[in-house]
Design a protein around this motif. Structure first.
Motif, PDB file in Angstrom:
ATOM      1  N   LYS A 201      38.287  34.890  41.138  1.00 30.31           N
ATOM      2  CA  LYS A 201      38.772  35.371  42.409  1.00 30.31           C
ATOM      3  C   LYS A 201      38.707  37.043  42.327  1.00 30.31           C
ATOM      4  O   LYS A 201      38.988  37.598  43.497  1.00 30.31           O
TER       5      LYS A 201
ATOM      6  N   ALA B 234      39.469  43.460  45.753  1.00 36.23           N
ATOM      7  CA  ALA B 234      40.300  42.254  46.037  1.00 36.23           C
ATOM      8  C   ALA B 234      41.971  42.879  46.215  1.00 36.23           C
ATOM      9  O   ALA B 234      42.400  43.880  45.229  1.00 36.23           O
TER      10      ALA B 234
ATOM     11  N   ASP C 140      45.261  38.735  48.667  1.00 34.11           N
ATOM     12  CA  ASP C 140      43.995  38.093  48.261  1.00 34.11           C
ATOM     13  C   ASP C 140      44.442  37.090  46.893  1.00 34.11           C
ATOM     14  O   ASP C 140      44.140  36.104  46.689  1.00 34.11           O
TER      15      ASP C 140
END
Length: 139
Positions: A20, A25, A30
């Motif tokens: 991820k 990010a 997020d």
């Protein structure tokens, strides 16, 4: 030190899956790091990388933990400013500079006295109601 070091830190500190992560990010929106988790992240980060956080203003980056009834009547600090995302890139820069790299816009946070007063009144009212219920059961 590179971005992979920051990814490793985020994975260990917050359990964030490396899949991820990307340099841009947003840790809050997020990756879901918010409230007490974000406070914990900052403490771990400061300790591990010896970064001075003297200019850090948490309310630009994330919310507080839990529901704050007083904030319905008087805005909490994070509701008074425009949010600024923190990314792995920001953490990498901070770790290299050993100082918080974000400069904040000029701002003024309203006093939290009204918000705190509302929360205290609500708690006292609820405790009083609970005490009356207990006393009525005993009678």
């Amino acid at each position: 030190m590179g971005i992979e070091e920051i990814y490793n830190f985020l994975e260990k500190s917050q359990g964030v899956s490396k899949s991820k992560l990307s340099p841009k990010a947003d840790l809050c929106s997020d990756l879901g790091i918010d409230g007490d988790d974000f406070f914990e992240l900052v403490e771990d980060f400061t300790s591990k990388y010896n970064v001075s956080m003297s200019t850090y203003c948490w309310y630009f980056h994330h919310k507080e933990e839990g529901f704050n009834i007083g904030a319905l009547f008087s805005p909490a600090p994070y509701q008074q400013v425009e949010r600024i995302p923190i990314t792995p890139e920001v953490l990498l820069l901070a770790s290299k500079e050993k100082a918080w790299p974000i400069s904040y816009p000029e701002h003024k946070i309203n006093s939290r006295r009204t918000e705190s007063l509302i929360n205290k009144i609500l708690i006292i009212t609820l405790l009083g109601f609970a005490a009356l219920c207990v006393l009525s059961e005993l009678a």
